[in-house]
Enzyme design. Structure first.
Site, PDB file in Angstrom:
ATOM      1  N   TRP A 200      25.378  99.083  26.692  1.00  0.00           N
ATOM      2  CA  TRP A 200      25.615  97.928  25.814  1.00  0.00           C
ATOM      3  C   TRP A 200      24.330  97.411  25.198  1.00  0.00           C
ATOM      4  O   TRP A 200      24.320  96.991  24.032  1.00  0.00           O
ATOM      5  CB  TRP A 200      26.365  96.825  26.561  1.00  0.00           C
TER       6      TRP A 200
ATOM      7  N   ASP B 194      23.682  88.778  26.633  1.00  0.00           N
ATOM      8  CA  ASP B 194      25.068  89.253  26.595  1.00  0.00           C
ATOM      9  C   ASP B 194      25.626  89.137  28.013  1.00  0.00           C
ATOM     10  O   ASP B 194      25.251  89.884  28.896  1.00  0.00           O
ATOM     11  CB  ASP B 194      25.093  90.710  26.110  1.00  0.00           C
TER      12      ASP B 194
ATOM     13  N   LYS C 195      36.753  90.587  29.375  1.00  0.00           N
ATOM     14  CA  LYS C 195      36.300  91.149  30.633  1.00  0.00           C
ATOM     15  C   LYS C 195      36.683  90.213  31.782  1.00  0.00           C
ATOM     16  O   LYS C 195      37.493  90.550  32.622  1.00  0.00           O
ATOM     17  CB  LYS C 195      34.786  91.386  30.614  1.00  0.00           C
TER      18      LYS C 195
HETATM   19  C1  LIG Z   1      32.771  95.204  26.601  1.00  0.00           C
HETATM   20  C2  LIG Z   1      31.385  94.781  26.312  1.00  0.00           C
HETATM   21  C3  LIG Z   1      30.930  94.623  24.998  1.00  0.00           C
HETATM   22  C4  LIG Z   1      31.799  94.907  23.784  1.00  0.00           C
HETATM   23  O1  LIG Z   1      32.868  94.053  23.728  1.00  0.00           O
HETATM   24  P1  LIG Z   1      33.930  94.106  22.523  1.00  0.00           P
HETATM   25  O2  LIG Z   1      34.605  92.789  22.642  1.00  0.00           O
HETATM   26  O3  LIG Z   1      34.808  95.277  22.766  1.00  0.00           O
HETATM   27  O4  LIG Z   1      33.162  94.221  21.252  1.00  0.00           O
HETATM   28  C5  LIG Z   1      29.629  94.210  24.813  1.00  0.00           C
HETATM   29  N1  LIG Z   1      28.814  93.964  25.854  1.00  0.00           N
HETATM   30  C6  LIG Z   1      29.224  94.106  27.129  1.00  0.00           C
HETATM   31  C7  LIG Z   1      28.285  93.823  28.237  1.00  0.00           C
HETATM   32  C8  LIG Z   1      30.516  94.535  27.396  1.00  0.00           C
HETATM   33  O5  LIG Z   1      30.920  94.672  28.668  1.00  0.00           O
END
Ligand SMILES: *Cc1c(COP(=O)(O)O)cnc(C)c1O
Length: 359
Positions: free
Chosen positions: A102, A172, A196
């Site tokens: 990511w 993030d 998530k």
């Molecule tokens: C799943 C995830 C993303 C991407 O998320 P989307 O909503 O599918 O764009 C980005 N960063 C992390 C750490 C993730 O787990």
């Protein structure tokens, strides 16, 4: 009662049953309004209350200071990979730490907008640890320092935030959001795709310090991609993801009722320990992450043999556990133990893995 499986998916992921029950009960008629939230104008009074409460409950949960805005934006976490450099790069230079899939995606997107300095990386060991960033080089003219605080695919978490040389820290938190207390003032911006650890897919929560919201962006930046647009319009510049905001709001209330983030952390530590203790004592299975960098939320593990790994995935599936196959870049298995995964699910999984090992 509902014949639900233990769903260890990394996302979209399992959600709390009491929240789903409330949503079910309100789907046709939200609290006497005569319509469901899916059918309601986002400009209605009823909906304004829903979004206001969602924001306030999140502020309460995280203790978000008044000089931070809370924004609900569409496009998932992925759109933030571009919005961050578009909005925060003034000097056209930012520091990123590469800890896995990511952060790599965020880095390649940021490179479209300016110079990216990768100050540290754990690529040398297939991203199985978080590099020591207590003394990284952050240039005086860097606009921000960027980390992915929990790498969902590799199963690593930061224990100590990086040195930023006074520059804004952007994190993030998608796969760890609301899993434990967070000192928001340590960051300039936190963001999380909600599918998530919180709610349904299709939305990101952005928590951003007001001084980072600019009104002098290049005029070619699309209106929707400016944080100022969302901040000025209370996340309703256009029709927001009404449904996701509504369901996330319920999850925020539910977490408050359980005792907030300190209570969640306690449960999450206990839950992860059940699986890590098993992995550390097993002769067949082992975790793939260095102990000091282990995630509470995403736990990858392997047997060391690809065919056996695949056999274990099939075995767990037959026993009623879903989504344990590891991401293709790591292989093996991965159990995501988000807030809504009950500890009983982890005990049951460990029992299943023990049975496999015995056979
Ligand atoms: C799943 C995830 C993303 C991407 O998320 P989307 O909503 O599918 O764009 C980005 N960063 C992390 C750490 C993730 O787990």
């Amino acid at each position: 009662m509902y014949d639900r499986t233990f769903n260890f998916s990394a996302g979209p992921a399992t959600m709390p049953v009491p929240v789903l029950e409330e949503v079910r009960d309100e789907v046709l008629n939200y609290r006497g309004s005569g319509m469901g939230v899916m059918e309601m104008s986002h400009r209605s009074k009823v909906y304004q209350t829903i979004i206001d409460e969602a924001e306030q409950d999140l502020r309460d949960l995280m203790g978000i200071p008044d000089n931070y805005k809370v924004l609900f934006i569409q496009g998932g976490a992925t759109l933030q990979f571009a919005m961050i450099p578009m909005n925060l790069m003034k000097n056209g230079k930012a520091v990123y730490v590469e800890t896995g899939a990511w952060s790599k995606k965020a880095i390649s997107e940021a490179k479209k907008y300016g110079e990216v300095i990768v100050a540290a990386s754990s690529k040398d060991k297939n991203y199985s640890y978080i590099p020591d960033c207590s003394a990284i080089d952050v240039p005086e003219d860097a606009d921000y320092v960027y980390i992915c605080e929990n790498e969902t695919i590799h199963g690593t978490t930061w224990q100590t935030l990086p040195k930023t040389n006074g520059k804004p820290l952007v994190s993030d938190q998608s796969s760890m959001f609301l899993s434990k207390p967070c000192n928001v003032s340590d960051y300039a911006m936190i963001y999380a795709g909600v599918q998530k650890n919180v709610g349904p897919a299709g939305m990101v929560v952005v928590i951003i310090r007001e001084d980072l919201i600019r009104d002098d962006l290049d005029e070619k930046v699309p209106t929707y991609l400016s944080y100022k647009t969302h901040a000025d319009a209370g996340s309703m510049y256009n029709t927001p993801n009404c449904w996701a905001i509504y369901v996330c709001g319920k999850v925020f209330k539910y977490l408050k009722s359980l005792g907030g983030l300190a209570a969640m952390e306690k449960i999450n530590i206990e839950k992860a320990k059940v699986l890590y203790d098993f992995l550390d004592s097993s002769k067949l299975f082992s975790g793939t992450v260095e102990k000091g960098s282990r995630s509470l939320m995403n736990i990858p593990f392997v047997t060391g043999d690809k065919d056996v790994d695949a056999d274990v995935v099939a075995y767990t599936k037959a026993a009623g556990f879903e989504n344990l196959k590891g991401h293709k870049s790591v292989g093996g298995l991965r159990a995501s133990t988000y807030n809504a995964m009950p500890i009983e699910g982890v005990y049951a999984l460990v029992d299943c893995l023990k049975k496999y090992e015995a056979k």
